[in-house]
Design a protein around this motif. Structure first.
Motif, PDB file in Angstrom:
ATOM      1  N   PRO A 108       0.825  -1.222   0.000  1.00 35.61           N
ATOM      2  CA  PRO A 108       0.000   0.000   0.000  1.00 35.61           C
ATOM      3  C   PRO A 108       0.858   1.270   0.000  1.00 35.61           C
ATOM      4  N   LEU A 109       1.970   1.257   0.714  1.00 33.04           N
ATOM      5  CA  LEU A 109       2.839   2.421   0.763  1.00 33.04           C
ATOM      6  C   LEU A 109       3.421   2.722  -0.617  1.00 33.04           C
ATOM      7  N   GLN A 110       3.837   1.685  -1.319  1.00 31.08           N
ATOM      8  CA  GLN A 110       4.379   1.876  -2.665  1.00 31.08           C
ATOM      9  C   GLN A 110       3.316   2.424  -3.607  1.00 31.08           C
ATOM     10  N   LEU A 111       2.098   1.929  -3.484  1.00 28.83           N
ATOM     11  CA  LEU A 111       1.009   2.402  -4.346  1.00 28.83           C
ATOM     12  C   LEU A 111       0.625   3.836  -4.030  1.00 28.83           C
ATOM     13  N   THR A 112       0.644   4.202  -2.765  1.00 27.00           N
ATOM     14  CA  THR A 112       0.352   5.587  -2.396  1.00 27.00           C
ATOM     15  C   THR A 112       1.367   6.533  -3.025  1.00 27.00           C
ATOM     16  N   ILE A 188      -4.341   1.800 -13.602  1.00 32.59           N
ATOM     17  CA  ILE A 188      -3.532   0.637 -13.220  1.00 32.59           C
ATOM     18  C   ILE A 188      -3.226   0.673 -11.731  1.00 32.59           C
ATOM     19  N   PHE A 189      -2.755   1.827 -11.255  1.00 34.38           N
ATOM     20  CA  PHE A 189      -2.391   1.947  -9.839  1.00 34.38           C
ATOM     21  C   PHE A 189      -3.615   1.820  -8.933  1.00 34.38           C
ATOM     22  N   GLN A 190      -4.733   2.399  -9.348  1.00 33.43           N
ATOM     23  CA  GLN A 190      -5.950   2.302  -8.543  1.00 33.43           C
ATOM     24  C   GLN A 190      -6.451   0.855  -8.453  1.00 33.43           C
ATOM     25  N   ALA A 191      -6.348   0.125  -9.567  1.00 30.19           N
ATOM     26  CA  ALA A 191      -6.766  -1.274  -9.569  1.00 30.19           C
ATOM     27  C   ALA A 191      -5.863  -2.113  -8.677  1.00 30.19           C
ATOM     28  N   LEU A 192      -4.564  -1.837  -8.713  1.00 30.33           N
ATOM     29  CA  LEU A 192      -3.640  -2.562  -7.847  1.00 30.33           C
ATOM     30  C   LEU A 192      -3.944  -2.292  -6.375  1.00 30.33           C
ATOM     31  N   ARG A 193      -4.338  -1.075  -6.075  1.00 32.66           N
ATOM     32  CA  ARG A 193      -4.683  -0.739  -4.688  1.00 32.66           C
ATOM     33  C   ARG A 193      -5.927  -1.495  -4.232  1.00 32.66           C
ATOM     34  N   ARG A 194      -6.828  -1.767  -5.172  1.00 27.36           N
ATOM     35  CA  ARG A 194      -8.037  -2.542  -4.846  1.00 27.36           C
ATOM     36  C   ARG A 194      -7.772  -4.051  -4.865  1.00 27.36           C
ATOM     37  N   LYS A 195      -6.543  -4.441  -5.169  1.00 30.88           N
ATOM     38  CA  LYS A 195      -6.168  -5.853  -5.293  1.00 30.88           C
ATOM     39  C   LYS A 195      -6.886  -6.510  -6.466  1.00 30.88           C
ATOM     40  N   ASP A 196      -7.196  -5.704  -7.487  1.00 36.73           N
ATOM     41  CA  ASP A 196      -7.891  -6.202  -8.672  1.00 36.73           C
ATOM     42  C   ASP A 196      -6.880  -6.315  -9.810  1.00 36.73           C
ATOM     43  N   SER A 197      -6.192  -7.435  -9.868  1.00 32.92           N
ATOM     44  CA  SER A 197      -5.142  -7.615 -10.867  1.00 32.92           C
ATOM     45  C   SER A 197      -5.701  -7.681 -12.288  1.00 32.92           C
ATOM     46  N   ILE A 198      -6.925  -8.168 -12.432  1.00 34.47           N
ATOM     47  CA  ILE A 198      -7.539  -8.244 -13.766  1.00 34.47           C
ATOM     48  C   ILE A 198      -7.812  -6.845 -14.309  1.00 34.47           C
ATOM     49  N   ALA A 199      -8.369  -5.968 -13.466  1.00 35.86           N
ATOM     50  CA  ALA A 199      -8.631  -4.595 -13.889  1.00 35.86           C
ATOM     51  C   ALA A 199      -7.327  -3.868 -14.183  1.00 35.86           C
ATOM     52  N   ALA A 200      -6.286  -4.151 -13.407  1.00 35.73           N
ATOM     53  CA  ALA A 200      -4.981  -3.530 -13.643  1.00 35.73           C
ATOM     54  C   ALA A 200      -4.438  -3.944 -15.005  1.00 35.73           C
ATOM     55  N   ALA A 201      -4.553  -5.245 -15.322  1.00 30.82           N
ATOM     56  CA  ALA A 201      -4.082  -5.737 -16.618  1.00 30.82           C
ATOM     57  C   ALA A 201      -4.893  -5.131 -17.760  1.00 30.82           C
ATOM     58  N   ASN A 202      -6.197  -4.994 -17.581  1.00 29.45           N
ATOM     59  CA  ASN A 202      -7.042  -4.386 -18.618  1.00 29.45           C
ATOM     60  C   ASN A 202      -6.667  -2.931 -18.861  1.00 29.45           C
TER      61      ASN A 202
END
Length: 249
Positions: A108-112, A188-202
């Motif tokens: 989470p710190l890296q994503l912030t 991409i970053f917002q999806a990663l923060r939500r733990k949604d790897s599929i949305a991040a890839a999309n």
């Protein structure tokens, strides 16, 4: 840098350092396809004699990142739409895999931190400050990919970027394109923060696909990307294009 062929024992040679620097510049869209790199200008920029620059360019030519010129300079290759699309397909697969690996490890710190930086860049884009955007886009993505922990995957992505980045030069400097590409980066970053790897890839595929589609009006199927003016590089001496240097090394 100084002008010794080798640094202290066990350390990289000057030629190796120059090679890595030029290769990084290619990956960050410093020069457009078709741009000529003159040995004398690069030697002046790095503060060395022509020899280590010549060795660095020779290595990049052997790898296919540059093409040799008769006057002992080198040129950023011009590739066709078909060739660009082949590398695009490869890099999408590689980057999607890298993003998947990173999604399980990123904190989470890296994503912030990434989102804060992305928001600052968004404000700059709204003000029309898009120069150097490719460097920041690629740097932030690579930062995420490295979190995945696969050095072999990073090496393959870098190899693909060396070939696809120069033709993308104009896209990543134009306000009409950069805003949309950056919006996908934030997704991409917002999806990663939500733990949604599929949305991040999309979102990643959407960003890369948008860049590819935007490329086509600027390229020719037979001759490849038309050369455009190279952007200035921050923190380095401007490369001069005075007459009479073409034949000098």
């Amino acid at each position: 840098m100084n002008d010794k062929t080798l640094t202290e024992s066990g350390k990289e040679s000057i030629a190796d350092q120059i090679y890595k620097s030029i290769r990084k510049d290619l990956m960050e869209c410093r020069w457009p396809a078709g741009h000529t790199l003159k040995i004398r200008n690069l030697a002046e920029e790095f503060g060395v004699s022509p020899m280590p620059v010549r060795l660095a360019l020779k290595r990049l030519v052997e790898e296919g990142a540059l093409t040799a010129e008769e006057n002992r300079s080198a040129r950023v290759p011009i590739i066709s739409q078909r060739r660009f699309s082949e590398f695009y397909e490869i890099t999408v697969r590689l980057e999607t895999l890298a993003l998947e690996r990173a999604s399980a490890r990123i904190t989470p710190l890296q994503l912030t931190s990434l989102l804060d930086r992305a928001e600052a860049i968004r404000l700059e884009i709204e003000d029309g400050r898009t120069a150097g955007y490719a460097q920041r886009f690629n740097s932030m993505l690579m930062e995420v990919y490295r979190i995945g922990g696969s050095s072999a995957l990073i090496e393959m992505i870098e190899y693909a970027w060396v070939h696809v980045a120069p033709p993308s030069n104009a896209i990543f400097e134009a306000p009409e394109f950069v805003g949309s590409i950056h919006a996908h980066l934030i997704e991409i970053f917002q999806a990663l923060r939500r733990k949604d790897s599929i949305a991040a890839a999309n979102a990643l595929v959407a960003a890369l696909s948008y860049a590819e589609r935007s490329m086509f009006p600027l390229t020719d199927e037979e001759s490849g990307a038309s050369p455009v003016r190279a952007p200035k590089r921050r923190g380095r001496k401007e490369i001069h294009a005075a007459e009479g240097l073409a034949g000098e090394a």
